[in-house]
Design a protein around this motif. Structure first.
Motif, mmCIF file in Angstrom:
data_model
loop_
_atom_site.group_PDB
_atom_site.id
_atom_site.type_symbol
_atom_site.label_atom_id
_atom_site.label_comp_id
_atom_site.label_asym_id
_atom_site.label_seq_id
_atom_site.Cartn_x
_atom_site.Cartn_y
_atom_site.Cartn_z
ATOM 1 N N ASN A 156 0.823 -1.203 0.000
ATOM 2 C CA ASN A 156 0.000 0.000 0.000
ATOM 3 C C ASN A 156 0.861 1.258 0.000
ATOM 4 O OD1 ASN A 156 -2.546 -1.265 0.048
ATOM 5 N ND2 ASN A 156 -2.276 -1.701 2.217
ATOM 6 N N LEU A 157 0.294 2.341 -0.522
ATOM 7 C CA LEU A 157 1.013 3.611 -0.579
ATOM 8 C C LEU A 157 1.376 4.140 0.800
ATOM 9 C CD1 LEU A 157 -0.734 5.752 -3.328
ATOM 10 C CD2 LEU A 157 1.566 4.836 -3.343
ATOM 11 N N GLU A 158 0.560 3.872 1.773
ATOM 12 C CA GLU A 158 0.775 4.400 3.125
ATOM 13 C C GLU A 158 2.147 4.001 3.684
ATOM 14 O OE1 GLU A 158 -0.257 6.702 6.262
ATOM 15 O OE2 GLU A 158 -1.608 6.329 4.578
ATOM 16 N N VAL A 159 2.587 2.761 3.405
ATOM 17 C CA VAL A 159 3.863 2.301 3.955
ATOM 18 C C VAL A 159 5.059 2.912 3.238
ATOM 19 C CG1 VAL A 159 2.862 0.148 4.767
ATOM 20 C CG2 VAL A 159 3.956 0.214 2.548
ATOM 21 N N LEU A 160 4.856 3.462 2.052
ATOM 22 C CA LEU A 160 5.969 4.062 1.312
ATOM 23 C C LEU A 160 6.406 5.388 1.906
ATOM 24 C CD1 LEU A 160 4.930 3.257 -2.355
ATOM 25 C CD2 LEU A 160 6.449 1.993 -0.860
ATOM 26 N N ASN A 161 5.640 5.949 2.845
ATOM 27 C CA ASN A 161 6.052 7.162 3.538
ATOM 28 C C ASN A 161 7.255 6.920 4.441
ATOM 29 O OD1 ASN A 161 4.116 8.956 2.464
ATOM 30 N ND2 ASN A 161 2.575 8.088 3.828
ATOM 31 N N LEU A 181 -0.537 -0.657 -4.445
ATOM 32 C CA LEU A 181 -1.966 -0.372 -4.353
ATOM 33 C C LEU A 181 -2.185 1.031 -3.806
ATOM 34 C CD1 LEU A 181 -3.150 -3.768 -2.863
ATOM 35 C CD2 LEU A 181 -3.058 -3.084 -5.252
ATOM 36 N N GLY A 182 -3.315 1.626 -4.100
ATOM 37 C CA GLY A 182 -3.588 3.014 -3.760
ATOM 38 C C GLY A 182 -4.219 3.238 -2.410
ATOM 39 N N ASP A 183 -4.056 2.342 -1.470
ATOM 40 C CA ASP A 183 -4.660 2.505 -0.150
ATOM 41 C C ASP A 183 -3.790 3.422 0.703
ATOM 42 O OD1 ASP A 183 -6.497 2.115 1.866
ATOM 43 O OD2 ASP A 183 -5.500 0.325 2.637
ATOM 44 N N GLY A 184 -4.366 4.486 1.219
ATOM 45 C CA GLY A 184 -3.627 5.429 2.049
ATOM 46 C C GLY A 184 -3.184 6.643 1.240
ATOM 47 N N GLU A 185 -2.497 7.548 1.905
ATOM 48 C CA GLU A 185 -2.016 8.769 1.259
ATOM 49 C C GLU A 185 -0.504 8.784 1.234
ATOM 50 O OE1 GLU A 185 -3.470 11.331 -0.341
ATOM 51 O OE2 GLU A 185 -5.311 10.167 -0.193
ATOM 52 N N LEU A 186 0.058 9.152 0.114
ATOM 53 C CA LEU A 186 1.492 9.317 -0.033
ATOM 54 C C LEU A 186 1.821 10.782 0.208
ATOM 55 C CD1 LEU A 186 4.098 7.814 -0.813
ATOM 56 C CD2 LEU A 186 3.691 8.527 -3.153
ATOM 57 N N LYS A 187 2.843 11.047 1.022
ATOM 58 C CA LYS A 187 3.181 12.420 1.382
ATOM 59 C C LYS A 187 4.524 12.867 0.826
ATOM 60 C CE LYS A 187 0.554 12.254 5.652
ATOM 61 N NZ LYS A 187 0.162 10.902 5.894
ATOM 62 N N LYS A 188 5.223 11.992 0.113
ATOM 63 C CA LYS A 188 6.564 12.296 -0.382
ATOM 64 C C LYS A 188 6.674 12.000 -1.871
ATOM 65 C CE LYS A 188 8.475 11.103 4.081
ATOM 66 N NZ LYS A 188 9.333 10.218 4.811
ATOM 67 N N LYS A 189 7.557 12.719 -2.522
ATOM 68 C CA LYS A 189 7.829 12.488 -3.938
ATOM 69 C C LYS A 189 8.847 11.355 -4.038
ATOM 70 C CE LYS A 189 9.911 14.730 -7.900
ATOM 71 N NZ LYS A 189 10.563 15.943 -8.396
ATOM 72 N N LEU A 190 8.460 10.255 -4.681
ATOM 73 C CA LEU A 190 9.309 9.074 -4.788
ATOM 74 C C LEU A 190 9.373 8.581 -6.228
ATOM 75 C CD1 LEU A 190 7.917 7.060 -1.738
ATOM 76 C CD2 LEU A 190 10.038 8.354 -1.801
ATOM 77 N N THR A 191 10.449 7.875 -6.536
ATOM 78 C CA THR A 191 10.551 7.143 -7.787
ATOM 79 C C THR A 191 10.346 5.681 -7.446
ATOM 80 O OG1 THR A 191 12.118 8.740 -8.661
ATOM 81 C CG2 THR A 191 12.039 6.601 -9.736
ATOM 82 N N ILE A 192 9.234 5.114 -7.904
ATOM 83 C CA ILE A 192 8.857 3.768 -7.512
ATOM 84 C C ILE A 192 8.954 2.838 -8.714
ATOM 85 C CG2 ILE A 192 7.039 2.348 -6.520
ATOM 86 C CD1 ILE A 192 6.000 4.940 -5.209
ATOM 87 N N SER A 193 9.668 1.746 -8.520
ATOM 88 C CA SER A 193 9.851 0.747 -9.557
ATOM 89 C C SER A 193 9.212 -0.552 -9.071
ATOM 90 C CB SER A 193 11.349 0.557 -9.810
ATOM 91 O OG SER A 193 11.560 -0.441 -10.749
ATOM 92 N N ALA A 194 8.146 -0.994 -9.748
ATOM 93 C CA ALA A 194 7.432 -2.208 -9.348
ATOM 94 C C ALA A 194 6.921 -2.930 -10.588
ATOM 95 C CB ALA A 194 6.271 -1.853 -8.424
#
Length: 102
Positions: A25-30, A59-72
């Protein structure tokens, strides 16, 4: 006993042909720092993607608060929209599953 119950039941099974993703989920990417590059190795090192699967799906669950480069391996539509809204980038990589023989 009827004939239909005596013959063995075999046939097509789709589990060999499916691709199983580890959901993140996006929330953990913070957890990552601003501007960091997040890939499968980084997610496994932190412990957000454990287990055996063919790839990782964001997955789009939660809010992302940082600008990241994500490779998946895959992104949901809502996750891609939220990442790009903050100015981050989504990079789709190929699956690690070997190609079927022709």
């Amino acid at each position: 006993m009827p004939l239909i119950r005596r013959i063995p039941k075999r046939g097509f099974n789709n589990t060999r042909h499916t691709i199983r993703y580890i959901p993140v989920n996006l929330e953990v990417l913070n957890h990552f720092e601003e501007g960091a590059r997040v890939d499968e190795v980084a997610l496994r090192a932190v412990g957000f993607a454990n287990g055996r699967a063919d790839g990782i799906k964001i997955l789009g669950d939660g809010e992302l608060k940082k600008k990241l480069t994500i490779s998946a391996h895959a992104f949901s539509a809502s996750a891609r929209a939220k990442i790009e809204k903050l100015g981050g980038t989504c990079e789709v990589i190929g699956t690690s599953k070997p190609a079927a023989k022709a």
